[in-house]
Design a protein around this motif. Structure first.
Motif, PDB file in Angstrom:
ATOM      1  N   VAL A 157      -1.839  -1.569  -3.451  1.00 40.14           N
ATOM      2  CA  VAL A 157      -3.055  -0.898  -2.984  1.00 40.14           C
ATOM      3  C   VAL A 157      -2.790   0.600  -3.030  1.00 40.14           C
ATOM      4  O   VAL A 157      -1.727   1.063  -2.593  1.00 40.14           O
ATOM      5  CB  VAL A 157      -3.430  -1.327  -1.550  1.00 40.14           C
ATOM      6  CG1 VAL A 157      -4.785  -0.753  -1.157  1.00 40.14           C
ATOM      7  CG2 VAL A 157      -3.453  -2.852  -1.430  1.00 40.14           C
ATOM      8  N   THR A 204      -7.784  -5.693   2.924  1.00 41.01           N
ATOM      9  CA  THR A 204      -6.659  -6.448   2.368  1.00 41.01           C
ATOM     10  C   THR A 204      -5.773  -6.996   3.482  1.00 41.01           C
ATOM     11  O   THR A 204      -5.282  -8.130   3.408  1.00 41.01           O
ATOM     12  CB  THR A 204      -5.828  -5.552   1.423  1.00 41.01           C
ATOM     13  OG1 THR A 204      -6.646  -5.146   0.318  1.00 41.01           O
ATOM     14  CG2 THR A 204      -4.609  -6.302   0.890  1.00 41.01           C
ATOM     15  N   PRO A 211       0.828  -1.204   0.000  1.00 44.08           N
ATOM     16  CA  PRO A 211       0.000   0.000   0.000  1.00 44.08           C
ATOM     17  C   PRO A 211       0.866   1.261   0.000  1.00 44.08           C
ATOM     18  O   PRO A 211       1.949   1.281   0.582  1.00 44.08           O
ATOM     19  CB  PRO A 211      -0.780  -0.131   1.309  1.00 44.08           C
ATOM     20  CG  PRO A 211       0.180  -0.840   2.221  1.00 44.08           C
ATOM     21  CD  PRO A 211       1.022  -1.738   1.355  1.00 44.08           C
ATOM     22  N   THR A 235      -7.590  -1.074   1.808  1.00 46.27           N
ATOM     23  CA  THR A 235      -6.368  -1.395   2.553  1.00 46.27           C
ATOM     24  C   THR A 235      -6.701  -2.188   3.816  1.00 46.27           C
ATOM     25  O   THR A 235      -6.038  -3.174   4.130  1.00 46.27           O
ATOM     26  CB  THR A 235      -5.619  -0.108   2.940  1.00 46.27           C
ATOM     27  OG1 THR A 235      -5.452   0.709   1.786  1.00 46.27           O
ATOM     28  CG2 THR A 235      -4.254  -0.431   3.522  1.00 46.27           C
ATOM     29  N   SER A 256      -6.780  -1.569  -5.756  1.00 43.29           N
ATOM     30  CA  SER A 256      -7.682  -0.448  -5.453  1.00 43.29           C
ATOM     31  C   SER A 256      -8.491  -0.057  -6.690  1.00 43.29           C
ATOM     32  O   SER A 256      -9.681   0.229  -6.605  1.00 43.29           O
ATOM     33  CB  SER A 256      -6.885   0.756  -4.958  1.00 43.29           C
ATOM     34  OG  SER A 256      -6.348   0.514  -3.688  1.00 43.29           O
TER      35      SER A 256
END
Length: 594
Positions: free
Chosen positions: A389, A404, A232, A401, A333
């Motif tokens: 992400v 995930t 991320p 996020t 995303s």
């Protein structure tokens, strides 16, 4: 096969009357142009289709025709080195036939139908075959051997077999008669529904690391083959660059790279760069073990949702051959945003931040298809998923996020401040984590060094203490710190700059072997321990920093290549000699003073 008539068009979502004869996830042809779509909802008198192409110009009253088949991937020789769109249409052949833009309604078989492949047969008449068994071999590229598999639902006795030779993709190689007397025709390819995981015999524990050559990952936050990791980070923090590095350098046999909703210029960089890259293990072009799936932000949003499933199905196919596959999804995303848009157009009740209520389950379905397995034929293979992400504004508490994190065991959090200070990879060592450390401990001890996990723990403790001291320094400055704390700060700098920071454009430092990582950290911790002993006995840290040993430790990542590790022995001797001399001079000075 059913046929209906369109009565509502809402962007990529189409509703049609006449639900009889259709099934869920069936591939359908929409309108006069035969746009590709998938049935996603069936009612008593109508059904809903998500269309994988632009619906501009589509009119109410046009037909929707079923194909009788689930939306599927075509799996066989010719996948390696190619680029497909989100529903596995070959973009290079579309460009050749129709120009630079994808024409609506175009339908091209994903695999080359005219090319002849040299097939080495492994079965003959009278042999018994089992699901997933290898029945022939094709040397797809000089680097890659394609293993033709018996489909998972087929078993029985071979009643007809072609000899080894040159065959096209549709040629029948085997006829299999099963126990019910049904005859199955085996060609060079097979189809598999993209939303259904391919079956395996057994799931294995993740005890072998995916070696990436990136020190912050391999040493501090390792990923196991068959594991799932998330990267991320906000805009500009290096998600795509990090995934490119992993695709280039990881020790996977096959790389599947999915550009899902990212900008077209990023995918064009991949297309231009990958063919020029050389596989460090073989010296051959990297594209000879890479498959690219491109569904950029200017392509239909519904195909973006399908691209993830197309990619993971292809990855599972190569896993079933006994290969280790690394799948890069950039980014999940954008895939979730496609789910949100499609859900909104289908008038479903929104959940947090407008995402559908089933966002979490869809993410789990995707990441749970990772794994190290024993295949139906008894081979060992793996699919490792690395998903980027893109949280808006770098907010890790947003739904994609957060959900995930529930399904991955490796979290490489990219830090905006590190990225803007040109620290690459910008993985924050304080907010990232890996749950694979314990699973991989024995492997690292056996193959790299007995003290691998011990050094990792000591280095992480030093980085944690350094972070605490950095907060103090911001308030009162470094000069007020005692020397033992100054040493921790300097050692933290050695670890952060001399070890964690890595130059992706360097010929020497772009990839770092595990042995080199071990030797580097060993010398950094040796420096710390020897310096701490002297400082504890009263020596000033300025005496220690005056030597060029500190600078050599900062520069060793660039100055010592992977194939010259014996130079670490020389550097170690230099460090030991420096501290021995320093201790001797200090003792002599102390005697004179007394």
């Amino acid at each position: 096969m059913g046929e209906g008539r369109i009565y509502l068009i809402n962007g990529p979502v189409v509703r049609a009357t006449g639900s009889q004869g259709f099934m869920m996830n069936e591939m359908v042809k929409v309108g006069k142009e035969g746009l590709i779509g998938e049935v996603v909802d069936i009612g008593e008198e109508s059904f809903t289709v998500q269309v994988y192409e632009s619906t501009t110009g589509l009119q109410v009253g046009e037909p929707v025709r079923g194909t009788g088949k689930l939306i599927s991937a075509y799996l066989g020789p010719g996948l390696i080195g190619k680029i497909f769109d989100g529903i596995e249409r070959p973009l290079d052949r579309i460009a050749l036939l129709h120009g630079d833009f994808v024409v609506r309604g175009v339908e091209i078989f994903p695999l080359d139908e005219n090319k002849r492949w040299r097939v080495e047969m492994k079965k003959e008449v009278g042999d018994t075959v089992r699901p997933g068994e290898i029945f022939a071999l094709v040397q797809e590229t000089p680097l890659f051997e394609h293993r033709l598999l018996v489909p998972p639902h087929v078993s029985g006795k071979v009643v007809e077999a072609k000899p080894s030779g040159d065959y096209k993709i549709h040629d029948v190689l085997l006829l299999i008669s099963d126990q019910k007397g049904n005859v199955h025709h085996l060609t060079l390819y097979q189809e598999w529904p993209i939303r259904i995981p391919r079956p395996v015999r057994e799931r294995l524990l993740p005890t072998i690391p995916l070696i990436t050559g990136q020190r912050v990952i391999d040493f501090f936050f390792p990923l196991a083959k068959g594991g799932a990791a998330a990267i991320p980070g906000g805009f500009g923090t290096g998600k795509t660059v990090t995934q490119h590095q992993l695709a280039k350098w990881s020790d996977a046999d096959v790389v599947v790279y999915i550009g899902c909703g990212e900008r077209g210029n990023e995918m064009s960089d991949v297309l231009e760069e990958f063919p020029r890259l050389v596989d460090p293990r073989t010296g051959r072009p990297l594209m000879e073990r890479t498959i690219l799936i491109a569904n950029t932000s200017n392509m239909p949003v519904s195909a973006r949702e399908a691209s993830i499933y197309t990619g993971i199905t292809i990855a599972e196919y190569f896993r079933d051959m006994g290969y280790n596959v690394a799948l890069m999804a950039d980014s999940t995303s954008r895939w979730a945003e496609a789910l949100r848009e499609l859900s909104g157009r289908m008038e479903e009740m929104p959940a947090e931040e407008g995402y559908p209520a089933y966002l979490s389950s869809r993410l789990s379905e995707f990441y749970e298809r990772a794994g190290r397995v024993k295949t139906l034929s008894g081979e060992e293979g793996s699919v490792t998923i690395i998903g980027a992400v893109s949280p808006p504004g770098g907010d890790f508490s947003e739904p994609v996020t957060r959900h995930t994190k529930e399904f991955v065991r490796c979290f490489w959090a990219l830090d905006r401040n590190l990225a803007y200070s040109r620290h690459y990879p910008a993985i924050n060592w304080l907010t990232s984590y890996s749950d694979f450390g314990e699973d991989l401990k024995e492997w690292f001890r056996e193959h790299v060094g007995e003290d691998w996990d011990g050094m990792r723990e000591r280095a992480m403790a030093l980085l944690g203490e350094d972070d605490r001291l950095q907060q103090v320094i911001k308030l009162v400055g470094e000069d007020v710190l005692p020397d033992e704390h100054k040493l921790i700060v300097e050692t933290g700098r050695l670890i952060k700059i001399g070890f964690l920071q890595q130059n992706s454009f360097s010929n020497v430092d772009s990839f770092c072997t595990l042995e080199k990582q071990f030797r580097m950290m060993e010398l950094i911790l040796l420096f710390y321990e020897r310096a701490r002993e002297l400082i504890a006995s009263g020596m000033a840290i300025s005496e220690i920093k005056r030597s060029d040993v500190y600078l050599k430790l900062l520069r060793m990542k660039e100055e010592i290549p992977n194939d010259q590790l014996e130079r670490f022995d020389t550097l170690r001797e230099e460090i030991e000699k420096f501290f021995d001399n320093l201790r001797a001079r200090y003792k002599e000075g102390a005697k004179s003073a007394s």
